[in-house]
Design an enzyme around this catalytic site. Structure first.
Site, PDB file in Angstrom:
ATOM      1  N   THR A   1      50.636  11.403  92.498  1.00 28.58           N
ATOM      2  CA  THR A   1      49.827  12.076  91.488  1.00 28.58           C
ATOM      3  C   THR A   1      50.538  13.276  90.865  1.00 28.58           C
ATOM      4  O   THR A   1      50.063  13.848  89.887  1.00 28.58           O
ATOM      5  CB  THR A   1      48.450  12.484  92.071  1.00 28.58           C
TER       6      THR A   1
ATOM      7  N   GLU B   1      41.025  22.205  78.238  1.00 32.17           N
ATOM      8  CA  GLU B   1      40.829  21.898  79.656  1.00 32.17           C
ATOM      9  C   GLU B   1      39.647  20.942  79.860  1.00 32.17           C
ATOM     10  O   GLU B   1      39.671  20.119  80.759  1.00 32.17           O
ATOM     11  CB  GLU B   1      40.602  23.215  80.424  1.00 32.17           C
TER      12      GLU B   1
HETATM   13  C1  DMJ Z   1      48.955  18.119  89.183  1.00 34.32           C
HETATM   14  O1  DMJ Z   1      49.306  18.947  90.218  1.00 34.32           O
HETATM   15  C2  DMJ Z   1      48.559  16.753  89.658  1.00 34.32           C
HETATM   16  O2  DMJ Z   1      48.617  15.866  88.603  1.00 34.32           O
HETATM   17  C3  DMJ Z   1      47.193  16.720  90.250  1.00 34.32           C
HETATM   18  O3  DMJ Z   1      46.790  15.426  90.596  1.00 34.32           O
HETATM   19  C4  DMJ Z   1      46.195  17.287  89.295  1.00 34.32           C
HETATM   20  N1  DMJ Z   1      46.593  18.511  88.697  1.00 34.32           N
HETATM   21  C5  DMJ Z   1      47.935  18.795  88.340  1.00 34.32           C
HETATM   22  C6  DMJ Z   1      48.286  18.692  86.892  1.00 34.32           C
HETATM   23  O4  DMJ Z   1      47.314  18.898  85.987  1.00 34.32           O
END
Ligand code: DMJ
Length: 627
Positions: free
Chosen positions: A608, A497
């Site tokens: 994202t 992580e």
């Molecule tokens: C996802 O939900 C998206 O990529 C977000 O921007 C960050 N975290 C998670 C995946 O790790």
């Protein structure tokens, strides 16, 4: 009473009727009683507004809060659902509207007209709707889906060039993994948010405000792209029959936006199925009350039923989070695009205005901002968690605008320059990394989340001035390499992580609490972009190593699970198949083994959560029609 005045040369009414004085008096009394009654009825009877408009001057009627502010039914936006509470609909209607959809650049000049006066509304406080905008008539809007499809430069699923059998076999393997993840979710957790693959049941959690089916909405476009037709139909049919938006819980504005709104928008653009569009628009409207703050910067948590919003308890001084309010732009522009309603665009353009106005320490954007004062609350800067996708959405806004949103490009360039100057470091062993910044002090740590930045910087390199293009491509490659090292140095070949660069450590987790891997996508996301930009085969090789590790350590009898420690080969599973594993990790891996014209970067920008949203091509703008 004017009617009873005696006109010259004319006998008065009662006299004309030949009445005597007491009779005249009684008649007048009766008449005045009748008049009072009629007039009173105009104001007391329900739905008297139509009569009022006949009698009262137009301006007074428009200002009456009981009167409808928008034109009658024909001008109602097509997406307005009876399920949206009337009060909320009225508040949304009160927002300024133009006759035709705004172009993205026109919108940027507008800014928000929905500011709440300064001094109102603290953390967790409900703020009232802003004053009504002047009445404007507006023709019903129809998004021309066919014209949109014609505007794309490549077939969505590519042209199927000749390819090496090994590439095809690898892609098919990833498709099999997706089918396995979906089948198990469907079997044990359909309708819940995620699958618990060890206990073989579903998980709901508390991020989505009572919404269900996060895995379904997140998986829709991946199923479609992978041509898992039957599975896509199963997912679509759940959305049609069981996806209930009338919920009343506390939701993360950010998560609902990136997963649900993003997932539904992408599914609509890929398929043209109206159900996805109408659900996206209905959900988008439910998010709007979160913006009713003194600055227009939304709060992080919203009750989807009541519209109450507040800040996360853990965010200091009731602040909003950069990566949350900065990760709405792409989806909200498309909500305006599909509805013809500029309110969504105005909300996010206002965020940009606030950010442009505020002073940035050393040009950096801290992660916490007060939605009440519009000031930074803490000077913590990170390209990983809390900051990450804000930067991503700047460069993607520019790309999605068909490279016309110069403002976004400038903000991105300024931000990346400051990041490079203050946060980018090289370890003793030669690994480039992006540190975090706490009030001027560097924390030499990189989160898994920050590993998306290799892909982002590669995307941004294209628009850099000529002499910096190669520089940014090199930086993108170095960061992607560092993130790969965080995988390669673990026993499972999956990354932790967070990994550190201090006390002799390089690209490894030093704390027990940072050793886990929850099926996150960011590293393979960068591999995918780097592959598309460079065609260096090492990225496909690195991606394949991830596939093998996932199969070996994360695949269990009923799905895929995260692991608690990437440094041990006897995995301790966390019993959670995250929805982003289907939305992102498997999608990026699959695309890594596809031809470049499958979801071409010329036509699509990934939000994202890896949901593809189309570039707003200039040739299409001319064809979007108002009926
Ligand atoms: C996802 O939900 C998206 O990529 C977000 O921007 C960050 N975290 C998670 C995946 O790790």
């Amino acid at each position: 009473m004017l009617l009873l005045r005696k006109l010259p040369g004319m006998p008065g009414w009662p006299a004309a009727l030949g009445l005597r004085l007491p009779q005249k008096f009684l008649f007048l009394l009766f008449l005045s009683g009748l008049l009072t009654l009629c007039f009173g009825a105009l104001f007391l009877l329900p739905d008297s507004s139509r009569f009022k408009r006949l009698f009262l001057p137009r301006r007074a009627a428009a200002g009456d809060p009981d009167l409808p502010r928008s034109p009658p039914a024909a001008a109602e936006p097509r997406h307005a659902s009876p399920a949206v509470p009337r009060r909320l609909r009225d508040r949304i209607r009160a927002a300024p509207r133009l006759g035709a959809p705004l172009t993205h650049t026109a919108a940027s000049a507008g800014g928000s007209r929905q500011q709440v006066p300064p001094g109102e509304g603290g953390a967790g406080e409900r703020t009232d709707a802003p004053p009504a905008a002047p009445r404007q008539t507006r023709a019903p809007f129809r998004f021309d889906y066919e014209a949109f499809r014609r505007s794309l430069r490549h077939p969505v699923l590519g042209r199927r060039g000749s390819e090496e059998p090994e590439t095809r076999a690898r892609r098919l393997k990833i498709k099999e993994m997706m089918k396995f993840a979906w089948d198990n979710y469907k079997r044990y957790a359909l309708g819940k948010n995620e699958l618990r693959p060890l206990t073989k049941n579903g998980h709901i959690g508390n991020m989505f405000g009572g919404l269900r089916g996060a895995t379904i909405v997140d998986a829709l476009d991946t199923l479609y792209i992978m041509e898992l037709g039957e599975e896509f139909q199963e997912a679509k049919s759940w959305v049609e029959k069981s996806f209930d938006l009338n919920v009343n819980g506390e939701a993360s504005l950010f998560e609902v936006n990136i997963r649900y709104v993003g997932g539904l928008l992408a599914a609509y653009y890929l398929t043209g199925e109206e159900v996805f569009k109408s659900k996206a628009l209905e959900l988008g409207e439910k998010l709007l009350p979160a913006f009713n703050t003194p600055t227009g910067i939304p709060r992080g948590v919203i009750n989807l039923g009541s519209g109450m919003s507040w800040s996360w308890g853990w965010a200091s001084a009731g602040s909003s989070i950069l990566a949350e309010f900065g990760t709405l732009h792409l989806e909200f522009l498309h909500l305006s695009e599909l509805s013809g309603n500029p309110v969504f665009t105005e909300k996010v353009m206002n965020i940009r205005k606030v950010l442009n106005r505020i002073e940035k320490p050393q040009g950096l954007y801290p992660n916490f901002l007060s939605p009440v004062t519009g000031n930074w609350v803490q000077h913590h800067v990170s390209i990983g968690g809390l900051g990450d996708s804000f930067y991503e959405y700047l460069i993607k806004s520019w790309l999605m605008s068909d490279k016309r949103d110069a403002d976004a490009k400038k903000m991105y360039n300024d931000a990346i320059e400051a990041i490079e100057k203050h946060l980018v470091k090289k370890s003793a062993g030669g690994l480039t990394y992006i540190a975090e910044w706490r009030g001027g002090i560097l924390d030499h740590k990189m989160g898994h989340l920050a590993c998306f930045s290799g892909g982002m910087i590669a995307l941004g390199a294209e628009q850099a001035v000529e002499e910096k293009k190669q520089h940014y491509m090199d930086l993108a490659a170095e960061i992607t390499h560092t993130c790969h090292e965080s995988y390669a140095r673990s026993d499972t070949k999956l990354g932790p992580e967070a990994f550190r660069f201090d006390s002799g450590t390089e690209a490894m987790a030093t704390r027990l609490s940072e050793r886990y891997y929850i099926l996150r996508p960011e590293v393979v996301e960068s591999y995918m972009y780097m592959w598309r930009m460079t065609h260096d085969p090492k990225y496909r090789q690195w991606g394949w190593e991830v596939v093998k590790a996932l199969e070996k350590y994360c695949r269990v009898e009923a799905g895929f699970s995260g692991i608690r420690d990437v440094y041990t080969t006897t995995p301790n599973h966390d019993n959670m198949q995250q929805s982003f594993f289907l939305a992102e990790t498997l999608k990026y891996l699959y695309l890594l083994f596809c031809e470049d014209d499958v979801l071409s970067l010329e036509d699509w920008v990934f939000n994202t959560e890896a949901h593809p949203l189309p570039v707003n091509h200039t040739n299409f703008k001319a064809k979007a029609s108002v009926q």
